[in-house]
Design a protein around this motif. Structure first.
Motif, PDB file in Angstrom:
ATOM      1  N   LYS A 179      -1.262  -0.904  -1.649  1.00  0.00           N
ATOM      2  CA  LYS A 179      -1.221  -1.802  -2.813  1.00  0.00           C
ATOM      3  C   LYS A 179      -2.224  -2.928  -2.653  1.00  0.00           C
ATOM      4  N   ILE A 180      -2.224  -3.552  -1.480  1.00  0.00           N
ATOM      5  CA  ILE A 180      -3.107  -4.700  -1.291  1.00  0.00           C
ATOM      6  C   ILE A 180      -4.565  -4.269  -1.123  1.00  0.00           C
ATOM      7  N   LEU A 181      -4.780  -2.992  -0.740  1.00  0.00           N
ATOM      8  CA  LEU A 181      -6.141  -2.521  -0.519  1.00  0.00           C
ATOM      9  C   LEU A 181      -6.763  -1.870  -1.750  1.00  0.00           C
ATOM     10  N   ARG A 182      -5.929  -1.295  -2.641  1.00  0.00           N
ATOM     11  CA  ARG A 182      -6.500  -0.520  -3.738  1.00  0.00           C
ATOM     12  C   ARG A 182      -6.008  -0.909  -5.125  1.00  0.00           C
ATOM     13  N   LEU A 183      -4.893  -1.587  -5.228  1.00  0.00           N
ATOM     14  CA  LEU A 183      -4.339  -2.100  -6.477  1.00  0.00           C
ATOM     15  C   LEU A 183      -4.367  -1.126  -7.653  1.00  0.00           C
ATOM     16  N   CYS A 184      -5.481  -1.028  -8.359  1.00  0.00           N
ATOM     17  CA  CYS A 184      -5.530  -0.387  -9.667  1.00  0.00           C
ATOM     18  C   CYS A 184      -5.274   1.118  -9.627  1.00  0.00           C
ATOM     19  N   ASN A 185      -5.391   1.738  -8.485  1.00  0.00           N
ATOM     20  CA  ASN A 185      -5.336   3.190  -8.457  1.00  0.00           C
ATOM     21  C   ASN A 185      -3.972   3.763  -8.096  1.00  0.00           C
ATOM     22  N   LEU A 186      -2.947   2.914  -8.003  1.00  0.00           N
ATOM     23  CA  LEU A 186      -1.612   3.414  -7.695  1.00  0.00           C
ATOM     24  C   LEU A 186      -0.927   3.863  -8.974  1.00  0.00           C
ATOM     25  N   VAL A 209       0.761   8.214  -6.457  1.00  0.00           N
ATOM     26  CA  VAL A 209      -0.472   8.982  -6.314  1.00  0.00           C
ATOM     27  C   VAL A 209      -1.661   8.041  -6.497  1.00  0.00           C
ATOM     28  N   TRP A 210      -2.639   8.203  -5.634  1.00  0.00           N
ATOM     29  CA  TRP A 210      -3.826   7.335  -5.692  1.00  0.00           C
ATOM     30  C   TRP A 210      -5.009   8.125  -6.246  1.00  0.00           C
ATOM     31  N   ARG A 211      -5.707   7.521  -7.198  1.00  0.00           N
ATOM     32  CA  ARG A 211      -6.865   8.172  -7.815  1.00  0.00           C
ATOM     33  C   ARG A 211      -8.153   7.630  -7.212  1.00  0.00           C
ATOM     34  N   ASP A 247     -14.722   2.677  -9.860  1.00  0.00           N
ATOM     35  CA  ASP A 247     -14.912   1.579 -10.816  1.00  0.00           C
ATOM     36  C   ASP A 247     -13.629   0.786 -11.048  1.00  0.00           C
ATOM     37  N   LEU A 248     -12.474   1.401 -10.787  1.00  0.00           N
ATOM     38  CA  LEU A 248     -11.209   0.705 -11.012  1.00  0.00           C
ATOM     39  C   LEU A 248     -10.708  -0.021  -9.770  1.00  0.00           C
ATOM     40  N   GLU A 249     -11.399   0.157  -8.639  1.00  0.00           N
ATOM     41  CA  GLU A 249     -10.981  -0.529  -7.418  1.00  0.00           C
ATOM     42  C   GLU A 249     -11.134  -2.044  -7.584  1.00  0.00           C
ATOM     43  N   TRP A 250     -10.148  -2.790  -7.103  1.00  0.00           N
ATOM     44  CA  TRP A 250     -10.371  -4.222  -7.062  1.00  0.00           C
ATOM     45  C   TRP A 250     -11.049  -4.555  -5.745  1.00  0.00           C
TER      46      TRP A 250
END
Length: 330
Positions: free
Chosen positions: A223-230, A242-244, A248-251
């Protein structure tokens, strides 16, 4: 002006994230405040053990955000980020750690944070090749794992001792999680100081351990490393996160840069963990991890290197072949 606007947008995104997500039954702001309290409680400098893996990256992000949230006058003591290079690390990991340390130090300088990065290596007469070829040691095995102390523990311990000598006492910040390593959690709990967030170092006098994400699950880390892709999806195995892989969506990390490279090192890893920052002999073998040595013969098969080769790093095939031949000598 553009830089200031970008920082404002990043901080706004952090705030939105902090208010929306739970980490181990608390908001992220709870853990940031916890880090700030421990940091501001005394004058003992911090040494962050950074292996480049997901857990140490999560701790680095948490500490960086905590320092950003303090007034400049309260950032009163240095934070030393130490990374141990055995000189036989998996090459793709070496590049990842080198780039990460450079980005962290650059960001810290920009944000006026008291963070510096340091790489430690074994002494010349304690390296893998000088021990194997020069001294005639056999390839490491579970019953004779001579490599860990010489190549990992001693260089980090020497660095910590140098800071103890300089500052009298230090706090070592680790990404240890109870869910990731039960044995490590038991050791830290055994040395826990009553009424404190700290534990005593198992072997080094005047060094104390702080594990700010010890209650986190693996999803909290991502969560803290990838945020938007969860994404939460229904699968044949029930509801799963699931992580995508959408860059471009990575914070961004608070110091800049994104974590898709880190994620790619872990995906399809067949449950492999990571090699944590080793500070004593309670840490298990790193042989199955993405963040271990490519020469590791402690395990029967190097599934990490096999998986990396299958995922596009074909140039590493000769290294795997050499490692397998070396393993047969045990």
């Amino acid at each position: 002006m553009i830089h200031e606007l970008q920082l404002a947008e990043d901080l706004a995104e952090y705030e939105e994230f902090i208010n929306a997500e739970d980490f181990a039954n608390h908001k992220l702001s709870h853990y940031i405040a916890d880090v700030q309290r421990v940091y501001c409680a005394d004058k003992r400098p911090w040494v962050i053990g950074y292996s480049g893996g997901k857990d140490s990256s999560a701790v680095m992000t948490l500490v960086y955000m905590a320092l950003l949230g303090l007034e400049p006058k309260d950032r009163h003591k240095p934070v030393f980020v130490v990374s141990s290079d055995t000189l036989v690390e998996t090459p793709v990991v070496v590049n990842h750690i080198k780039d990460s340390l450079r980005a962290i130090e650059k960001g810290a300088k920009r944000d006026q944070l008291p963070i510096t990065c340091h790489k430690v290596v074994p002494k010349d007469d304690q390296t893998f090749w000088s021990s194997l070829l020069g001294k005639g040691y056999p390839a490491p095995t579970r019953s004779f794992r001579w490599c860990t102390e010489r190549m990992k523990i001693d260089p980090v311990s020497d660095f910590i001792k140098s800071k103890v000598s300089q500052f009298d006492e230090v706090i070592v910040v680790l990404g240890s999680r109870s869910q990731e390593s039960a044995s490590r959690a038991q050791v830290i709990a055994k040395h826990k100081i009553d009424g404190s967030r700290l534990a005593r170092h198992t072997t080094l006098a005047n060094a104390f351990i702080f594990t700010p994400i010890d209650t986190w699950a693996v999803d909290d880390v991502w969560k803290i490393l990838r945020l938007c892709n969860l994404e939460t999806k229904e699968t044949p195995y029930g509801t799963k996160n699931v992580w995508r892989d959408v860059y471009d969506l990575e914070w961004e990390n608070p110091w800049g840069g994104k974590n898709l490279i880190l994620w790619n090192l872990y995906k399809d890893s067949s449950g492999q963990g990571e090699c944590p920052m080793v500070i004593d002999e309670t840490t298990p073998s790193c042989g199955n991890s993405r963040f271990g040595c490519w020469t590791c013969t402690v395990v029967t098969k190097d599934r990490a290197m096999e998986s990396l080769i299958q995922n596009g790093e074909e140039w590493m095939a000769p290294l795997l072949e050499f490692r397998n031949k070396l393993s047969m000598t045990t």
